[in-house]
Motif scaffolding. Structure first.
Motif, PDB file in Angstrom:
ATOM      1  N   VAL A  53      31.737  37.200  36.245  1.00 17.40           N
ATOM      2  CA  VAL A  53      30.618  36.702  37.078  1.00 17.40           C
ATOM      3  C   VAL A  53      30.180  35.446  36.604  1.00 17.40           C
ATOM      4  O   VAL A  53      30.358  34.427  36.649  1.00 17.40           O
ATOM      5  CB  VAL A  53      29.815  37.578  38.021  1.00 17.40           C
ATOM      6  N   TRP A  54      29.330  35.419  35.321  1.00 21.47           N
ATOM      7  CA  TRP A  54      28.688  34.471  35.241  1.00 21.47           C
ATOM      8  C   TRP A  54      29.513  33.264  34.501  1.00 21.47           C
ATOM      9  O   TRP A  54      29.358  32.390  34.703  1.00 21.47           O
ATOM     10  CB  TRP A  54      27.843  34.697  33.267  1.00 21.47           C
ATOM     11  N   GLN A  55      30.345  33.407  34.284  1.00 20.24           N
ATOM     12  CA  GLN A  55      31.322  32.781  34.107  1.00 20.24           C
ATOM     13  C   GLN A  55      32.245  31.341  34.652  1.00 20.24           C
ATOM     14  O   GLN A  55      32.382  30.345  34.750  1.00 20.24           O
ATOM     15  CB  GLN A  55      32.044  33.205  32.884  1.00 20.24           C
ATOM     16  N   TRP A  56      33.142  32.569  35.650  1.00 20.69           N
ATOM     17  CA  TRP A  56      33.829  32.203  37.111  1.00 20.69           C
ATOM     18  C   TRP A  56      32.736  31.469  38.180  1.00 20.69           C
ATOM     19  O   TRP A  56      33.781  31.206  39.154  1.00 20.69           O
ATOM     20  CB  TRP A  56      34.314  33.285  36.901  1.00 20.69           C
ATOM     21  N   THR A  57      31.469  32.336  38.149  1.00 25.88           N
ATOM     22  CA  THR A  57      30.736  32.343  39.924  1.00 25.88           C
ATOM     23  C   THR A  57      31.451  30.807  40.035  1.00 25.88           C
ATOM     24  O   THR A  57      31.254  29.894  41.146  1.00 25.88           O
ATOM     25  CB  THR A  57      29.905  32.683  39.907  1.00 25.88           C
ATOM     26  N   PRO A  58      31.061  30.075  39.251  1.00 25.92           N
ATOM     27  CA  PRO A  58      31.268  27.908  39.162  1.00 25.92           C
ATOM     28  C   PRO A  58      31.738  27.352  39.631  1.00 25.92           C
ATOM     29  O   PRO A  58      32.086  26.785  40.706  1.00 25.92           O
ATOM     30  CB  PRO A  58      30.577  27.717  37.920  1.00 25.92           C
ATOM     31  N   MET A  59      33.500  28.320  39.710  1.00 28.24           N
ATOM     32  CA  MET A  59      34.405  27.967  40.092  1.00 28.24           C
ATOM     33  C   MET A  59      34.754  28.482  41.399  1.00 28.24           C
ATOM     34  O   MET A  59      35.015  27.531  41.915  1.00 28.24           O
ATOM     35  CB  MET A  59      35.382  28.640  38.948  1.00 28.24           C
ATOM     36  N   MET A  60      33.935  29.942  41.868  1.00 32.05           N
ATOM     37  CA  MET A  60      34.233  29.361  43.785  1.00 32.05           C
ATOM     38  C   MET A  60      33.194  29.041  43.710  1.00 32.05           C
ATOM     39  O   MET A  60      33.543  28.146  45.038  1.00 32.05           O
ATOM     40  CB  MET A  60      33.193  31.054  43.259  1.00 32.05           C
ATOM     41  N   THR A  61      31.984  28.142  43.608  1.00 29.23           N
ATOM     42  CA  THR A  61      30.784  27.505  43.832  1.00 29.23           C
ATOM     43  C   THR A  61      31.196  26.288  44.449  1.00 29.23           C
ATOM     44  O   THR A  61      31.889  25.610  45.673  1.00 29.23           O
ATOM     45  CB  THR A  61      29.748  27.308  43.031  1.00 29.23           C
ATOM     46  N   ILE A  62      32.515  25.400  43.178  1.00 25.26           N
ATOM     47  CA  ILE A  62      32.606  24.634  43.317  1.00 25.26           C
ATOM     48  C   ILE A  62      34.389  24.314  44.213  1.00 25.26           C
ATOM     49  O   ILE A  62      33.768  23.862  45.181  1.00 25.26           O
ATOM     50  CB  ILE A  62      33.667  23.904  41.853  1.00 25.26           C
ATOM     51  N   THR A 105      40.006  28.182  52.645  1.00 20.06           N
ATOM     52  CA  THR A 105      39.699  27.848  51.294  1.00 20.06           C
ATOM     53  C   THR A 105      39.013  29.250  50.257  1.00 20.06           C
ATOM     54  O   THR A 105      39.796  29.289  49.889  1.00 20.06           O
ATOM     55  CB  THR A 105      38.370  26.877  51.467  1.00 20.06           C
ATOM     56  N   LEU A 106      38.298  30.253  51.313  1.00 16.16           N
ATOM     57  CA  LEU A 106      37.895  30.783  50.785  1.00 16.16           C
ATOM     58  C   LEU A 106      39.225  32.062  50.401  1.00 16.16           C
ATOM     59  O   LEU A 106      39.136  32.443  49.567  1.00 16.16           O
ATOM     60  CB  LEU A 106      36.779  31.421  51.829  1.00 16.16           C
ATOM     61  N   PHE A 107      40.190  32.320  51.069  1.00  9.49           N
ATOM     62  CA  PHE A 107      41.345  32.888  50.821  1.00  9.49           C
ATOM     63  C   PHE A 107      42.329  32.448  49.620  1.00  9.49           C
ATOM     64  O   PHE A 107      42.308  33.085  48.678  1.00  9.49           O
ATOM     65  CB  PHE A 107      42.188  33.331  52.281  1.00  9.49           C
ATOM     66  N   THR A 108      42.297  31.025  50.041  1.00  6.86           N
ATOM     67  CA  THR A 108      42.751  30.581  48.598  1.00  6.86           C
ATOM     68  C   THR A 108      41.932  30.397  46.923  1.00  6.86           C
ATOM     69  O   THR A 108      42.631  31.033  46.119  1.00  6.86           O
ATOM     70  CB  THR A 108      43.199  28.739  48.674  1.00  6.86           C
ATOM     71  N   ALA A 109      40.765  30.227  47.521  1.00  6.47           N
ATOM     72  CA  ALA A 109      39.992  30.456  45.650  1.00  6.47           C
ATOM     73  C   ALA A 109      40.075  32.275  45.729  1.00  6.47           C
ATOM     74  O   ALA A 109      40.209  32.581  44.567  1.00  6.47           O
ATOM     75  CB  ALA A 109      38.637  30.168  47.077  1.00  6.47           C
ATOM     76  N   LEU A 110      39.759  33.185  46.941  1.00  7.34           N
ATOM     77  CA  LEU A 110      40.611  34.896  46.331  1.00  7.34           C
ATOM     78  C   LEU A 110      41.326  34.853  45.588  1.00  7.34           C
ATOM     79  O   LEU A 110      41.422  35.673  44.883  1.00  7.34           O
ATOM     80  CB  LEU A 110      39.853  35.079  48.123  1.00  7.34           C
ATOM     81  N   ILE A 111      41.758  34.729  46.035  1.00  2.00           N
ATOM     82  CA  ILE A 111      43.923  34.753  45.540  1.00  2.00           C
ATOM     83  C   ILE A 111      43.848  33.851  44.135  1.00  2.00           C
ATOM     84  O   ILE A 111      44.214  35.521  43.246  1.00  2.00           O
ATOM     85  CB  ILE A 111      45.102  34.350  46.772  1.00  2.00           C
ATOM     86  N   LEU A 112      43.340  32.831  44.162  1.00  2.00           N
ATOM     87  CA  LEU A 112      43.305  32.114  42.904  1.00  2.00           C
ATOM     88  C   LEU A 112      43.016  33.059  41.694  1.00  2.00           C
ATOM     89  O   LEU A 112      43.226  33.460  40.583  1.00  2.00           O
ATOM     90  CB  LEU A 112      42.520  30.710  42.640  1.00  2.00           C
ATOM     91  N   ARG A 113      41.448  33.587  41.719  1.00  2.00           N
ATOM     92  CA  ARG A 113      40.244  34.433  41.695  1.00  2.00           C
ATOM     93  C   ARG A 113      41.143  35.411  40.917  1.00  2.00           C
ATOM     94  O   ARG A 113      40.383  36.058  39.960  1.00  2.00           O
ATOM     95  CB  ARG A 113      39.057  34.585  42.055  1.00  2.00           C
ATOM     96  N   ALA A 114      41.162  36.395  41.663  1.00  2.00           N
ATOM     97  CA  ALA A 114      41.709  37.885  41.809  1.00  2.00           C
ATOM     98  C   ALA A 114      42.735  37.637  41.062  1.00  2.00           C
ATOM     99  O   ALA A 114      42.783  38.203  39.704  1.00  2.00           O
ATOM    100  CB  ALA A 114      42.535  38.097  43.650  1.00  2.00           C
ATOM    101  N   LYS A 151      44.402  39.230  35.014  1.00  2.00           N
ATOM    102  CA  LYS A 151      44.950  38.919  34.022  1.00  2.00           C
ATOM    103  C   LYS A 151      44.458  39.082  32.542  1.00  2.00           C
ATOM    104  O   LYS A 151      44.415  38.555  31.353  1.00  2.00           O
ATOM    105  CB  LYS A 151      45.886  37.340  33.551  1.00  2.00           C
ATOM    106  N   THR A 152      42.202  39.213  33.205  1.00  2.00           N
ATOM    107  CA  THR A 152      41.759  38.848  32.092  1.00  2.00           C
ATOM    108  C   THR A 152      41.764  39.513  30.508  1.00  2.00           C
ATOM    109  O   THR A 152      42.135  41.038  30.978  1.00  2.00           O
ATOM    110  CB  THR A 152      40.385  39.329  31.990  1.00  2.00           C
ATOM    111  N   PHE A 153      41.901  38.825  29.674  1.00  2.00           N
ATOM    112  CA  PHE A 153      42.386  39.468  28.377  1.00  2.00           C
ATOM    113  C   PHE A 153      41.088  39.230  26.997  1.00  2.00           C
ATOM    114  O   PHE A 153      40.617  40.226  26.479  1.00  2.00           O
ATOM    115  CB  PHE A 153      43.554  39.395  27.730  1.00  2.00           C
ATOM    116  N   ASP A 154      41.172  37.773  26.721  1.00  2.00           N
ATOM    117  CA  ASP A 154      40.381  37.021  26.013  1.00  2.00           C
ATOM    118  C   ASP A 154      38.867  37.270  25.460  1.00  2.00           C
ATOM    119  O   ASP A 154      38.653  37.812  24.452  1.00  2.00           O
ATOM    120  CB  ASP A 154      40.338  35.556  25.792  1.00  2.00           C
ATOM    121  N   ILE A 155      37.992  37.918  26.915  1.00  2.00           N
ATOM    122  CA  ILE A 155      36.875  37.917  26.509  1.00  2.00           C
ATOM    123  C   ILE A 155      36.869  39.306  25.892  1.00  2.00           C
ATOM    124  O   ILE A 155      35.460  40.315  25.581  1.00  2.00           O
ATOM    125  CB  ILE A 155      36.163  37.440  27.965  1.00  2.00           C
TER     126      ILE A 155
END
Lengths: 316, 433
Positions: free
Chosen positions: A188-197, A236-245, A250-254
């Motif tokens: 959340v800390w890392q990716w909330t800014p992307m949703m904001t933008i 826009t909201l659903f596009t952002a949601l799909i991208l982030r979801a 796929k989260t792995f590295d962290i």
């Protein structure tokens, strides 16, 4: 005769040597189109289609140890084994869902709230936007190591801060029960800014008239947001949601950087991605790993289709 | 003339494109990473370890001797494992010398055909293969063939704080009692620190297992982790870390546990003897004046620590410089270099070198004695001897974690024992190669 076809009558004729049948300009153009597309198609075939087909093929075999060493075809046995594995596969699927839904919902709510706050121009907006970008610019592995140091139960600064305000010390990533929650918060800390933008960009394109009309009609701020802004922002909201979801799935590295291979001592952060990595690189079970990855791909496609369908319904 | 036939142009273009593509593909396949010539470097893939750093400093000497340039890449153990996995699955020729863990990797790599057979080469009298410790030689041999030569050996050492402890514990009971006494959670000091990660802790726990009289497998190859001895070892180790260990112990491997002892927050620490330099390094350690070294304490079955070749060198089976790679192995693992490197404080595997007091002078005297005692009592493995070591460690480590979390160890051991029994049946099938 075919010589009366519209192509011939509308196109220019070219004569090939040796008396061969002349081709129209459109026929030539069609051939040239495929020729020009060739390199791109070859690239897609080599880099996307081939790996997918190779993985699919591997998932039907008992490949173990080395990918090419005398593998036998098992049919769908690997899929049955994966789906029948209540010890690792289903818990990993559950964690994948919890991590994705939890992180994305929080990121969406927070991202939208921050975007709404930043919608109107204010002094220092540029500075705030720059600060918001910082977590996005760092690599997840670096972020993982950074937070691992901050959250170290014995020597980390987080526990000193907690003690400083009279709160009990926590184990954070050292704890079996806290790890998944802590990692969701890091996401959340890392990716909330992307949703904001993304949402801020969407908000900036909305017309102002509907909101002004709502003000005239006496709607309060919440009503304006709920019944005017949100419906207009839904695409826009659903596009952002799909991208982030899809990204969160796929989260792995962290996860790997903070908890190592295997998703922690009690598999506490072992998602499907981490499980597939472990099957491949720690267990060398390439056939089973490929089956898990195929199932994982189908899951991602399913999530995208569901979100798109819901998005379409909401818009209509 | 302007009527150049377009069909001919396209055909020519297609032919030229296909030709160029084929040529490029063939060139790529044929040359691999370049033709082998006098300028082709000998490529070494190594783990980032004190041994690799010591050998890297001496590479110019080898280059002068062999006349071949050397390119050495150092990675973490995990990165190295993944790198082998990816590259050797593609039959890569861009690695000539491989640093590997014989107990972790060799059986699988030999099965995969990734390692060159060194059986004939080690018989070179100048290499003095018989001088390598017998138990260690055994680990380099798979199905009667030698696939690696050892460069670093390890035993567990009991690190302790001389300012807190009058004399190091001689028995595991004594260790537990003192560790519990010295734990003060409110002050942030702990009686014991050690590895607690499910798979990462298994190699260190093995000495506890052996000293309680257990082993990973029975003599007839069945699961040994359900035995009374193994359950007692699980319960002991779990209690040690649960009651006397720092918070977050289940997330601790070497990288997390070692700094806690180095920063003076724990009274006892059991880990590999090869890492002792960390506690004598003033940039890392606050205990350099107070750290003590002792042999592994005795359990109900006596003191039975592991004594293993932790890292070895092998030749990539796909290498096109196999002769040159062997020349490097001869140089790096031969009697002279082992003596020289052990004199710099990195333990090797040669009997003659250990017999030479000059080579052990670099170790603190207490540590040298602990190494000697542990070598005498040692067992030649520290993890299950199977093909799929990673999965085996994951299974064996689960009751450990249950113990550290204060859960029911017997229940976890029952479950792990059943899973390990199934696993061994499947693993045995894979060993038919």
């Amino acid at each position: 005769m075919s010589t009366t076809s519209p192509h011939l009558t509308s196109g220019r004729l070219t004569v090939t040597p040796g008396g061969k049948r002349p081709r129209t300009f459109e026929q030539q153009n069609r051939r040239l189109k495929w020729l020009m597309l060739g390199p791109a198609l070859a690239f897609v075939g080599l880099m996307i289609v081939f790996p997918l087909l190779f993985t699919l093929n591997l998932s039907l075999t008992d490949a173990f140890g080395a990918v090419n060493s005398g593998r036998r075809y098992l049919g769908l046995q690997n899929f049955a084994d994966a789906l029948g594995d209540g010890r690792r596969f289903w818990p990993a699927l559950g964690r994948t869902a919890v991590f994705t839904v939890g992180a994305v919902v929080l990121e969406t709510i927070l991202g939208l709230a921050i975007a709404m706050l930043m919608r109107k121009a204010f002094t220092g907006a540029r500075v705030v936007r720059t600060i918001l970008m910082v977590p996005l610019l760092a690599t997840p592995v670096a972020i993982g190591i950074l937070w691992l140091l901050i959250l170290d139960p014995t020597n980390g600064i987080a526990n000193h801060l907690l003690e400083g305000v009279g709160l009990p010390r926590q184990e954070f990533l050292g704890s079996v029960s806290q790890s998944l929650g802590v990692l969701m918060l890091l996401d959340v800390w890392q990716w909330t800014p992307m949703m904001t933008i993304l949402l801020l960009a969407g908000l900036s394109t909305l017309p102002e008239e509907p909101e002004e009309a709502a003000v005239v009609d006496g709607a309060n701020a919440w009503q304006r947001f709920r019944f005017v802004v949100l419906p207009m922002l839904s695409t826009t909201l659903f596009t952002a949601l799909i991208l982030r979801a899809v990204d969160a799935l796929k989260t792995f590295d962290i996860l790997y950087a903070t908890k190592g291979a295997g998703g922690g001592s009690d598999f506490e952060v072992e998602t499907l991605n981490v499980y597939a990595y472990g099957l491949t690189f720690d267990y060398q079970e390439y056939g089973l790993a490929a089956a898990v990855l195929v199932l994982f791909t189908l899951l991602i496609i399913g999530v995208v289709l569901v979100l798109r369908a819901r998005s379409g319904r909401t818009r209509s | 003339m302007t009527s150049t036939p377009p069909a001919l142009t396209r055909r020519a273009l297609l032919t030229a494109t296909a030709g160029a593509g084929t040529t490029a593909a063939l060139a790529a396949c044929g040359s691999g990473s370049g033709a082998v010539g006098p300028d082709t470097p000998l490529r070494i893939a190594a783990v980032n370890h004190v041994w690799s750093q010591a050998i890297a400093e001496r590479l110019p000497e080898f280059e002068a001797l062999s006349g071949r340039r050397v390119s050495m890449q150092m990675l973490t153990a995990d990165q190295l494992g993944s790198s082998y996995n990816v590259k050797l699955n593609a039959s890569a020729t861009d690695i000539d010398v491989m640093m590997l863990r014989p107990l972790q990797d060799q059986l699988l790599f030999a099965r995969n055909g990734w390692l060159a057979d060194l059986s004939d080469r080690v018989t070179d009298p100048a290499f003095a293969w018989d001088d390598v410790q017998a138990a260690v030689r055994e680990r380099s041999t798979t199905r009667g063939s030698v696939y690696s030569v050892p460069v670093v050996t390890e035993r567990p050492a009991l690190y302790y704080r001389k300012d807190l402890v009058a004399a190091p514990p001689q028995t595991l009971d004594d260790l537990l009692e003192q560790a519990l006494t010295l734990t003060d959670r409110d002050a942030g000091t702990f009686g014991y620190v050690g590895r607690g990660q499910r798979a990462g802790a298994v190699s260190q726990w093995s000495s506890f297992l052996f000293s309680f009289g257990g082993d990973f497998t029975t003599d007839d190859g069945r699961s040994g982790i359900g035995s009374e001895q193994a359950r007692a070892a699980y319960a002991y180790y779990g209690r040690l870390l649960h009651e006397a260990g720092p918070p977050g112990a289940t997330n601790m491997s070497l990288e997390q546990a070692m700094p806690i002892f180095a920063q003076g927050k724990a009274a006892f620490y059991v880990d590999a003897d090869a890492i002792y330099t960390n506690f004598l390094d003033p940039t890392i350690s606050t205990v350099m004046d107070t750290v003590g070294f002792a042999p592994f304490p005795a359990g109900p079955a006596g003191a039975v620590p592991y004594n293993v070749p932790s890292w070895a060198l092998a030749v990539n089976g796909f290498s096109r410089l196999q002769d040159e790679a062997w020349t490097f192995l001869q140089w790096a693992a031969g009697p002279e270099r082992v003596s020289e490197i052990q004199s710099a404080g990195i333990p090797g595997a040669r009997t003659s070198v250990w017999a030479d007091p000059a080579t052990t002078a670099a170790f603190p005297p207490e540590l040298a004695e602990a190494m000697r005692v542990n070598t005498e009592n040692g067992t030649g493995h520290d993890r299950p001897e199977v093909i799929q070591v990673g999965r085996a460690r994951d299974i064996v480590g689960r009751p450990l974690v249950a113990g550290i979390l204060g859960e029911d160890v017997d229940l976890a051991a029952d479950d792990a024992d059943a899973e390990f029994a199934d696993f061994l049946v499947r693993d045995n099938r894979q060993q038919e190669f």
